[in-house]
Structure formats: structure tokens, C-alpha cells
Motif scaffolding. Structure first.
Motif, short mmCIF file in Angstrom:
data_model
loop_
_atom_site.label_atom_id
_atom_site.label_comp_id
_atom_site.label_asym_id
_atom_site.label_seq_id
_atom_site.Cartn_x
_atom_site.Cartn_y
_atom_site.Cartn_z
N SER A 15 -16.36 20.35 27.49
CA SER A 15 -16.08 20.83 26.14
C SER A 15 -17.16 21.77 25.66
O SER A 15 -16.88 22.82 25.06
CB SER A 15 -15.97 19.65 25.16
OG SER A 15 -14.90 18.80 25.50
N ALA A 50 -15.95 20.19 18.00
CA ALA A 50 -15.33 19.04 17.35
C ALA A 50 -14.74 18.10 18.40
O ALA A 50 -14.83 16.86 18.28
CB ALA A 50 -14.25 19.50 16.37
N ALA A 51 -14.12 18.68 19.43
CA ALA A 51 -13.57 17.86 20.52
C ALA A 51 -14.68 17.08 21.21
O ALA A 51 -14.51 15.89 21.55
CB ALA A 51 -12.83 18.75 21.52
N SER A 53 -17.43 16.04 19.85
CA SER A 53 -17.80 14.95 18.95
C SER A 53 -16.83 13.77 19.07
O SER A 53 -17.24 12.61 19.09
CB SER A 53 -17.84 15.46 17.50
OG SER A 53 -18.14 14.43 16.60
N VAL A 54 -15.54 14.09 19.17
CA VAL A 54 -14.54 13.03 19.32
C VAL A 54 -14.72 12.29 20.64
O VAL A 54 -14.70 11.05 20.70
CB VAL A 54 -13.11 13.62 19.24
CG1 VAL A 54 -12.07 12.57 19.61
CG2 VAL A 54 -12.83 14.17 17.84
N ILE A 60 -17.43 10.64 12.19
CA ILE A 60 -16.19 11.30 11.75
C ILE A 60 -16.49 12.46 10.80
O ILE A 60 -15.78 13.45 10.78
CB ILE A 60 -15.25 10.28 11.09
CG1 ILE A 60 -13.87 10.92 10.84
CG2 ILE A 60 -15.85 9.73 9.80
CD1 ILE A 60 -12.81 9.91 10.44
N THR A 63 -17.21 15.49 12.97
CA THR A 63 -15.96 16.02 13.53
C THR A 63 -15.17 16.77 12.47
O THR A 63 -14.67 17.88 12.70
CB THR A 63 -15.11 14.89 14.11
OG1 THR A 63 -15.86 14.17 15.09
CG2 THR A 63 -13.85 15.43 14.75
N LEU A 67 -14.18 20.75 12.33
CA LEU A 67 -12.78 21.17 12.28
C LEU A 67 -12.53 22.08 11.07
O LEU A 67 -11.79 23.07 11.16
CB LEU A 67 -11.86 19.96 12.22
CG LEU A 67 -11.73 19.16 13.53
CD1 LEU A 67 -10.91 17.91 13.30
CD2 LEU A 67 -11.09 20.02 14.63
N THR A 214 -24.51 20.03 15.98
CA THR A 214 -23.67 19.08 16.73
C THR A 214 -24.49 18.27 17.71
O THR A 214 -24.45 17.02 17.70
CB THR A 214 -22.57 19.84 17.49
OG1 THR A 214 -21.75 20.54 16.56
CG2 THR A 214 -21.70 18.88 18.28
#
Length: 221
Positions: A15, A50-51, A53-54, A60, A63, A67, A214
């Protein structure tokens, strides 16, 4: 767990690498007319963070902020005043989420232990005041929206000073620098004033800001 401790074939590192590739691709498109390819490269750069982070189970709020910034990128990639306002709103909410995240993860003890952070905080406020005096009047009808944005990004920058280490702080400062140049480009500078260099500075500083925020935040979980 540090991102670079994952294997080269892991979705975590993948990612990050695909995000960097999209950001590098967009660097060569910053001055091109709006297109699906240009918008896609810009949006994917941060959406893939963001992906990440997920995938690693990041906060949250991180993320969601990423986003919202990715959505803001999609709107700002268009050559349209309405899209610009929507993008501005997305970034404003994203900065609010960043500020809440930093307040939750940080501690005032970090600032007390490192007085340099007081100086950085004072510099942030002073720079925002100087920028406001120039940019808000030049923004015309958009002045109130720009003023709100400046207030929120200052709050984000100050809250970053509560986070241990310097990664988040550096990311917040880069974010503020990128947004300041972008605002000056839109409201103060003429099209002949080195647009090539400005556009690239805005993008490079912005992307590295998001990466630093991040990765540094994920190191804390």
C-alpha cells in the motif's frame, strides 16, 4: 509494528509503495488539464495511505482524516470553483479529525520537556496571523471560509506539538507550508509567478506531510 518490518510482498508495504508510485506519477501531471487519470493519481496517493491505516489497524480518526483529504484531492483536481469549495470543506474536516487524533494521542508533558515546541507553536501562530492579513482580504467572498480553514489548520499544527517524536510535527508543518503556498497561488500570485515550481512544491510538501503523519502515528499504536 514499524511498517518496514513487513515483508516486501505484504499488503502493508505494498500500500505504501503504490501510494508513493501514484504520488510520483502525479508529480508529472500537476500542470496538466483536469482528467480522470490526473484525478486518479492524485486521489490514490493519499487513499492508499488510508488503506495502509486500515490494514495495520490504525486509529479510525487517522483513516477518516486521510479519506477526507483524498476526497479533497479529488475535488481540488478539478478546474471548478464549486469543486474547490467542496475540497476545502473536506480538508477542513480532515484537519479537525487530525487535531482530535493528536490531542488524544499526545500529552502536554511532551511540550514541557521540550521547550523548543513552545517556540514552534509561537511561530505557527505568528505565521498564521501574517498569512491571514494578506490572504483573507484577497479571498473576497471566500474570506470567511479561508479564515475558518486557517484557524483549523493552526489548531492541527499546535495539537501536533503534543505528540512524542518529531515525525507528526514535521508533517503538520509541511502541511501548513503546502496550504500556505496553495492559498497564495490562488489568491495573491499571478499566473506568471513560477507556477511550475509552486505546483510541485505544494504537491511534494503535501504528500510528504501525509506520509510523515501516517507513519509516525502508526508507530504509536
Amino acid at each position: 509494528m514499524p511498517i518496514f518490518e513487513y515483508g516486501i510482498d505484504s499488503p502493508q508495504l505494498g500500500s505504501l509503495l503504490f501510494s508513493a508510485a501514484a504520488a510520483f506519477l502525479y508529480l508529472f501531471m500537476v500542470e496538466r488539464p483536469p482528467s480522470a487519470r490526473r484525478t486518479g493519481a492524485k486521489t490514490l496517493s493519499v487513499a492508499l495511505l488510508a488503506a495502509l491505516s486500515v490494514i495495520v489497524g490504525g486509529p479510525i480518526l487517522l483513516t477518516a482524516a486521510l479519506l477526507l483529504c483524498a476526497a479533497g484531492d479529488a475535488f481540488l483536481a478539478q478546474d471548478d470553483e464549486r469543486a474547490f469549495l467542496i475540497g476545502l470543506a473536506a480538508f477542513l474536516v480532515g484537519h479537525i479529525l487530525y487535531a482530535v487524533l493528536f490531542l488524544g494521542l499526545g500529552s502536554s508533558e511532551v511540550v514541557v520537556a521540550q521547550p523548543l515546541r513552545f517556540g514552534i507553536g509561537a511561530a505557527i501562530v505568528l505565521a498564521a496571523m501574517v498569512a491571514s492579513v494578506r490572504i483573507i482580504p484577497a479571498a473576497g467572498p471566500m474570506g470567511p471560509a479561508v479564515a475558518a480553514y486557517i484557524a483549523v489548520i493552526v489548531a492541527m499544527g499546535l495539537s501536533a506539538l503534543l505528540i512524542p517524536g518529531w515525525g507528526v510535527v514535521a508533517g503538520a508543518l509541511l502541511f501548513m507550508a503546502s496550504d500556505t503556498v496553495l492559498a497564495a497561488q490562488k489568491f495573491l500570485l499571478g499566473p506568471e509567478d513560477a507556477p511550475f515550481l509552486r505546483a510541485r512544491f505544494v504537491w511534494v510538501s503535501y504528500y510528504f506531510a501525509q506520509v510523515l503523519i501516517t507513519l509516525s502515528t502508526l508507530q504509536l499504536i
